[in-house]
Design a protein around this motif. Structure first.
Motif, PDB file in Angstrom:
ATOM      1  N   LEU A  10       0.822  -1.211   0.000  1.00 21.00           N
ATOM      2  CA  LEU A  10       0.000   0.000   0.000  1.00 21.00           C
ATOM      3  C   LEU A  10       0.856   1.263   0.000  1.00 21.00           C
ATOM      4  N   TYR A  11       1.937   1.266   0.764  1.00 23.95           N
ATOM      5  CA  TYR A  11       2.820   2.436   0.728  1.00 23.95           C
ATOM      6  C   TYR A  11       3.508   2.562  -0.632  1.00 23.95           C
ATOM      7  N   LEU A  12       3.860   1.446  -1.260  1.00 24.24           N
ATOM      8  CA  LEU A  12       4.418   1.518  -2.614  1.00 24.24           C
ATOM      9  C   LEU A  12       3.391   2.072  -3.600  1.00 24.24           C
ATOM     10  N   CYS A  13       2.151   1.653  -3.442  1.00 27.70           N
ATOM     11  CA  CYS A  13       1.085   2.202  -4.297  1.00 27.70           C
ATOM     12  C   CYS A  13       0.977   3.712  -4.110  1.00 27.70           C
ATOM     13  N   SER A  14       0.998   4.167  -2.860  1.00 26.20           N
ATOM     14  CA  SER A  14       0.920   5.606  -2.593  1.00 26.20           C
ATOM     15  C   SER A  14       2.123   6.348  -3.153  1.00 26.20           C
ATOM     16  N   LEU A  15       3.310   5.763  -3.001  1.00 23.82           N
ATOM     17  CA  LEU A  15       4.516   6.409  -3.521  1.00 23.82           C
ATOM     18  C   LEU A  15       4.471   6.493  -5.040  1.00 23.82           C
ATOM     19  N   SER A  16       4.012   5.438  -5.686  1.00 23.76           N
ATOM     20  CA  SER A  16       3.947   5.468  -7.152  1.00 23.76           C
ATOM     21  C   SER A  16       2.908   6.484  -7.621  1.00 23.76           C
ATOM     22  N   THR A  17       1.819   6.642  -6.880  1.00 22.86           N
ATOM     23  CA  THR A  17       0.820   7.660  -7.211  1.00 22.86           C
ATOM     24  C   THR A  17       1.401   9.054  -7.004  1.00 22.86           C
ATOM     25  N   CYS A  18       2.058   9.259  -5.876  1.00 23.41           N
ATOM     26  CA  CYS A  18       2.653  10.555  -5.547  1.00 23.41           C
ATOM     27  C   CYS A  18       3.661  10.998  -6.611  1.00 23.41           C
ATOM     28  N   LEU A  19       4.476  10.058  -7.088  1.00 27.24           N
ATOM     29  CA  LEU A  19       5.535  10.376  -8.048  1.00 27.24           C
ATOM     30  C   LEU A  19       5.113  10.181  -9.498  1.00 27.24           C
ATOM     31  N   ASP A  20       3.852   9.769  -9.699  1.00 31.42           N
ATOM     32  CA  ASP A  20       3.331   9.496 -11.035  1.00 31.42           C
ATOM     33  C   ASP A  20       4.224   8.491 -11.779  1.00 31.42           C
ATOM     34  N   ILE A  21       4.512   7.397 -11.091  1.00 29.96           N
ATOM     35  CA  ILE A  21       5.296   6.306 -11.674  1.00 29.96           C
ATOM     36  C   ILE A  21       4.360   5.127 -11.900  1.00 29.96           C
ATOM     37  N   ASP A  22       4.369   4.617 -13.105  1.00 27.56           N
ATOM     38  CA  ASP A  22       3.572   3.441 -13.432  1.00 27.56           C
ATOM     39  C   ASP A  22       4.294   2.240 -12.837  1.00 27.56           C
ATOM     40  N   LEU A  23       3.771   1.741 -11.727  1.00 28.60           N
ATOM     41  CA  LEU A  23       4.445   0.679 -10.979  1.00 28.60           C
ATOM     42  C   LEU A  23       4.535  -0.622 -11.769  1.00 28.60           C
ATOM     43  N   ALA A  24       3.510  -0.960 -12.509  1.00 27.56           N
ATOM     44  CA  ALA A  24       3.549  -2.178 -13.321  1.00 27.56           C
ATOM     45  C   ALA A  24       4.597  -2.051 -14.425  1.00 27.56           C
ATOM     46  N   ALA A  25       4.665  -0.894 -15.066  1.00 23.57           N
ATOM     47  CA  ALA A  25       5.668  -0.679 -16.119  1.00 23.57           C
ATOM     48  C   ALA A  25       7.073  -0.696 -15.528  1.00 23.57           C
ATOM     49  N   ALA A  26       7.256  -0.073 -14.367  1.00 19.61           N
ATOM     50  CA  ALA A  26       8.566  -0.069 -13.712  1.00 19.61           C
ATOM     51  C   ALA A  26       8.978  -1.492 -13.341  1.00 19.61           C
ATOM     52  N   THR A  27       8.008  -2.287 -12.905  1.00 17.63           N
ATOM     53  CA  THR A  27       8.280  -3.675 -12.546  1.00 17.63           C
ATOM     54  C   THR A  27       8.670  -4.484 -13.773  1.00 17.63           C
ATOM     55  N   ALA A  28       7.961  -4.294 -14.868  1.00 14.78           N
ATOM     56  CA  ALA A  28       8.283  -5.002 -16.112  1.00 14.78           C
ATOM     57  C   ALA A  28       9.680  -4.609 -16.596  1.00 14.78           C
ATOM     58  N   ASP A  29       9.998  -3.314 -16.516  1.00 15.50           N
ATOM     59  CA  ASP A  29      11.332  -2.854 -16.910  1.00 15.50           C
ATOM     60  C   ASP A  29      12.416  -3.482 -16.041  1.00 15.50           C
ATOM     61  N   LYS A  30      12.158  -3.552 -14.742  1.00 13.15           N
ATOM     62  CA  LYS A  30      13.142  -4.115 -13.826  1.00 13.15           C
ATOM     63  C   LYS A  30      13.341  -5.613 -14.071  1.00 13.15           C
ATOM     64  N   LEU A  31      12.251  -6.324 -14.331  1.00 14.86           N
ATOM     65  CA  LEU A  31      12.375  -7.747 -14.661  1.00 14.86           C
ATOM     66  C   LEU A  31      13.194  -7.949 -15.929  1.00 14.86           C
ATOM     67  N   ALA A  32      12.962  -7.115 -16.933  1.00 18.40           N
ATOM     68  CA  ALA A  32      13.732  -7.215 -18.179  1.00 18.40           C
ATOM     69  C   ALA A  32      15.212  -6.945 -17.911  1.00 18.40           C
ATOM     70  N   CYS A  33      15.499  -5.947 -17.100  1.00 17.89           N
ATOM     71  CA  CYS A  33      16.881  -5.630 -16.734  1.00 17.89           C
ATOM     72  C   CYS A  33      17.518  -6.808 -15.999  1.00 17.89           C
ATOM     73  N   ASN A  34      16.782  -7.396 -15.062  1.00 22.23           N
ATOM     74  CA  ASN A  34      17.313  -8.523 -14.295  1.00 22.23           C
ATOM     75  C   ASN A  34      17.537  -9.752 -15.171  1.00 22.23           C
ATOM     76  N   ARG A  35      16.684  -9.936 -16.178  1.00 18.84           N
ATOM     77  CA  ARG A  35      16.898 -11.055 -17.106  1.00 18.84           C
ATOM     78  C   ARG A  35      18.226 -10.897 -17.849  1.00 18.84           C
ATOM     79  N   ARG A  36      18.550  -9.650 -18.220  1.00 20.22           N
ATOM     80  CA  ARG A  36      19.826  -9.402 -18.893  1.00 20.22           C
ATOM     81  C   ARG A  36      21.005  -9.547 -17.930  1.00 20.22           C
ATOM     82  N   ARG A  37      20.847  -9.039 -16.708  1.00 16.72           N
ATOM     83  CA  ARG A  37      21.929  -9.100 -15.714  1.00 16.72           C
ATOM     84  C   ARG A  37      22.206 -10.508 -15.228  1.00 16.72           C
ATOM     85  N   PHE A  38      21.163 -11.309 -15.136  1.00 15.01           N
ATOM     86  CA  PHE A  38      21.287 -12.636 -14.552  1.00 15.01           C
ATOM     87  C   PHE A  38      20.743 -13.698 -15.502  1.00 15.01           C
TER      88      PHE A  38
END
Length: 122
Positions: A76-104
């Motif tokens: 819930l706090y992550l949801c609030s932070l993503s709303t506050c900063l106007d960050i698409d949390l699902a998109a950020a998560t997908a980007d991070k997973l893609a980055c981790n796939r390349r790193r590992f």
């Protein structure tokens, strides 16, 4: 409300309504929200602090409820932070997973938990 039937957008909207109804948006600054995520994550860790490795099947219903409540606080706090900063949390998560796939890549890290094992292939 279950994982299968609830979207991240719905969770974010529900949390935003909760905050708005209480006139708490003024307190939901990025710093306060980021600190709250860390505090709640620490409270989650307390459930495992002295228990070593816990068999998930060994948790009783009370433990599962308490751990679930702490996990929900973090989310819930992550949801609030993503709303506050106007960050698409699902998109950020997908980007991070893609980055981790390349790193590992699987062929380099499969079954290995420590960084020193990844570097030299040993």
């Amino acid at each position: 409300m279950t994982d299968r039937e609830t979207t991240l957008a719905e969770l974010k909207a529900a949390m935003a309504r909760f905050v708005e109804e209480r006139n708490w948006r003024q307190y939901h600054t990025p710093k306060n929200l980021a600190m709250s995520v860390a505090i709640e994550a620490a409270e989650l860790m307390e459930h495992f602090q002295w228990d070593g490795d816990i068999d998930p099947g060994a948790l009783d219903e009370r433990q599962r409820r308490e751990i679930g409540a702490e996990m929900a606080d973090v989310l819930l706090y992550l949801c609030s932070l993503s709303t506050c900063l106007d960050i698409d949390l699902a998109a950020a998560t997908a980007d991070k997973l893609a980055c981790n796939r390349r790193r590992f890549p699987v062929e380099r890290v499969k079954g290995r938990a420590h960084r020193h094992q990844w570097k030299d292939g040993g």
